[in-house]
Design a protein around this motif. Structure first.
Motif, mmCIF file in Angstrom:
data_model
loop_
_atom_site.group_PDB
_atom_site.id
_atom_site.type_symbol
_atom_site.label_atom_id
_atom_site.label_comp_id
_atom_site.label_asym_id
_atom_site.label_seq_id
_atom_site.Cartn_x
_atom_site.Cartn_y
_atom_site.Cartn_z
ATOM 1 N N ALA A 77 0.833 -1.207 0.000
ATOM 2 C CA ALA A 77 0.000 0.000 0.000
ATOM 3 C C ALA A 77 0.863 1.250 0.000
ATOM 4 O O ALA A 77 0.565 2.228 -0.698
ATOM 5 C CB ALA A 77 -0.933 -0.001 1.208
ATOM 6 N N TYR A 78 1.956 1.243 0.757
ATOM 7 C CA TYR A 78 2.840 2.410 0.738
ATOM 8 C C TYR A 78 3.563 2.536 -0.599
ATOM 9 O O TYR A 78 3.791 3.637 -1.081
ATOM 10 C CB TYR A 78 3.851 2.372 1.881
ATOM 11 N N SER A 79 3.894 1.407 -1.219
ATOM 12 C CA SER A 79 4.498 1.456 -2.556
ATOM 13 C C SER A 79 3.527 2.053 -3.561
ATOM 14 O O SER A 79 3.922 2.844 -4.426
ATOM 15 C CB SER A 79 4.915 0.063 -3.005
ATOM 16 N N ALA A 80 2.260 1.679 -3.468
ATOM 17 C CA ALA A 80 1.252 2.240 -4.365
ATOM 18 C C ALA A 80 1.056 3.729 -4.106
ATOM 19 O O ALA A 80 0.906 4.526 -5.043
ATOM 20 C CB ALA A 80 -0.072 1.502 -4.197
ATOM 21 N N ALA A 84 1.791 6.749 -6.700
ATOM 22 C CA ALA A 84 0.782 7.740 -7.070
ATOM 23 C C ALA A 84 1.298 9.160 -6.862
ATOM 24 O O ALA A 84 0.964 10.066 -7.634
ATOM 25 C CB ALA A 84 -0.488 7.522 -6.255
ATOM 26 N N LEU A 85 2.111 9.365 -5.827
ATOM 27 C CA LEU A 85 2.664 10.697 -5.585
ATOM 28 C C LEU A 85 3.721 11.084 -6.614
ATOM 29 O O LEU A 85 3.813 12.246 -7.010
ATOM 30 C CB LEU A 85 3.286 10.763 -4.187
ATOM 31 N N TYR A 86 4.529 10.106 -7.014
ATOM 32 C CA TYR A 86 5.635 10.365 -7.938
ATOM 33 C C TYR A 86 5.486 9.454 -9.154
ATOM 34 O O TYR A 86 6.077 8.381 -9.211
ATOM 35 C CB TYR A 86 6.980 10.114 -7.248
ATOM 36 N N GLY A 90 7.439 5.146 -12.005
ATOM 37 C CA GLY A 90 6.948 3.998 -12.768
ATOM 38 C C GLY A 90 5.536 3.628 -12.356
ATOM 39 O O GLY A 90 4.883 4.312 -11.578
ATOM 40 N N SER A 91 5.096 2.523 -12.889
ATOM 41 C CA SER A 91 3.738 2.067 -12.655
ATOM 42 C C SER A 91 3.581 1.484 -11.251
ATOM 43 O O SER A 91 4.493 0.860 -10.715
ATOM 44 C CB SER A 91 3.372 0.999 -13.684
ATOM 45 N N ASN A 92 2.411 1.695 -10.690
ATOM 46 C CA ASN A 92 2.103 1.108 -9.383
ATOM 47 C C ASN A 92 0.995 0.067 -9.505
ATOM 48 O O ASN A 92 0.341 -0.259 -8.536
ATOM 49 C CB ASN A 92 1.744 2.188 -8.363
ATOM 50 N N PHE A 93 0.819 -0.467 -10.708
ATOM 51 C CA PHE A 93 -0.232 -1.450 -10.970
ATOM 52 C C PHE A 93 -0.033 -2.721 -10.150
ATOM 53 O O PHE A 93 -0.982 -3.253 -9.572
ATOM 54 C CB PHE A 93 -0.280 -1.778 -12.467
ATOM 55 N N ILE A 94 1.181 -3.220 -10.073
ATOM 56 C CA ILE A 94 1.449 -4.459 -9.341
ATOM 57 C C ILE A 94 1.216 -4.257 -7.844
ATOM 58 O O ILE A 94 0.632 -5.123 -7.184
ATOM 59 C CB ILE A 94 2.880 -4.952 -9.625
ATOM 60 N N SER A 95 1.635 -3.112 -7.310
ATOM 61 C CA SER A 95 1.418 -2.838 -5.883
ATOM 62 C C SER A 95 -0.066 -2.770 -5.544
ATOM 63 O O SER A 95 -0.501 -3.331 -4.533
ATOM 64 C CB SER A 95 2.088 -1.528 -5.491
ATOM 65 N N ILE A 96 -0.824 -2.105 -6.380
ATOM 66 C CA ILE A 96 -2.268 -1.999 -6.146
ATOM 67 C C ILE A 96 -2.933 -3.360 -6.278
ATOM 68 O O ILE A 96 -3.790 -3.729 -5.460
ATOM 69 C CB ILE A 96 -2.895 -0.977 -7.104
ATOM 70 N N THR A 97 -2.533 -4.133 -7.276
ATOM 71 C CA THR A 97 -3.131 -5.449 -7.491
ATOM 72 C C THR A 97 -2.855 -6.386 -6.319
ATOM 73 O O THR A 97 -3.766 -7.063 -5.829
ATOM 74 C CB THR A 97 -2.594 -6.065 -8.791
ATOM 75 N N ILE A 98 -1.620 -6.421 -5.839
ATOM 76 C CA ILE A 98 -1.288 -7.296 -4.708
ATOM 77 C C ILE A 98 -2.016 -6.844 -3.450
ATOM 78 O O ILE A 98 -2.525 -7.675 -2.680
ATOM 79 C CB ILE A 98 0.234 -7.345 -4.500
ATOM 80 N N THR A 99 -2.098 -5.537 -3.225
ATOM 81 C CA THR A 99 -2.820 -5.028 -2.059
ATOM 82 C C THR A 99 -4.293 -5.415 -2.109
ATOM 83 O O THR A 99 -4.862 -5.868 -1.110
ATOM 84 C CB THR A 99 -2.684 -3.494 -1.970
ATOM 85 N N LEU A 100 -4.904 -5.269 -3.273
ATOM 86 C CA LEU A 100 -6.319 -5.619 -3.396
ATOM 87 C C LEU A 100 -6.548 -7.116 -3.262
ATOM 88 O O LEU A 100 -7.529 -7.539 -2.635
ATOM 89 C CB LEU A 100 -6.875 -5.113 -4.720
#
Length: 119
Positions: A77-80, A84-86, A90-100
């Motif tokens: 979640a912090y990676s996502a 999102a802030l920066y 790069g993409s935060n798709f994997i971080s969001i997907t794993i969190t969800l």
């Protein structure tokens, strides 16, 4: 504590440990993130408090897997959030997907597997 109860204290503190651990690592590894002492304070006090819970509830095997899931939810979640802030990182798709996925698994476990909760 009953045998089938998931300790919500473990869930809360492991999420905070994952969140603050990734915040501490991001301070040193990502140049855009400014230095702050507060993630280090949060990590220290949360680990200290969680260790006290762990010593008191040492036989709580039911809470171990959900606690690991929330630990990794905090990390990703912090990676996502950082992604999102920066956006240049790069993409935060994997971080969001794993969190969800971890959140869905945790909700499934709470709703259909365990009927006893403890605050």
């Amino acid at each position: 504590m009953s045998k089938n109860s998931i300790s919500l204290k473990w869930i809360f503190y492991t999420f905070l440990i994952g969140l603050s651990l990734n915040a501490c690592l991001s301070i040193f590894t990502i140049s855009q993130v400014e230095f702050s002492i507060f993630p280090f304070f949060t990590l220290f006090f949360t680990v200290n408090h969680f260790y006290g819970f762990y010593i008191k509830e040492a036989n709580n095997e039911v809470s171990i897997r959900p606690a690991w899931a929330t630990f990794f939810m905090g990390i990703f979640a912090y990676s996502a959030f950082t992604g999102a802030l920066y956006p240049e990182l790069g993409s935060n798709f994997i971080s969001i997907t794993i969190t969800l996925l971890l959140a869905i698994w945790l909700m499934y476990k709470w709703m259909f597997k365990d009927n006893h909760y403890e605050a």
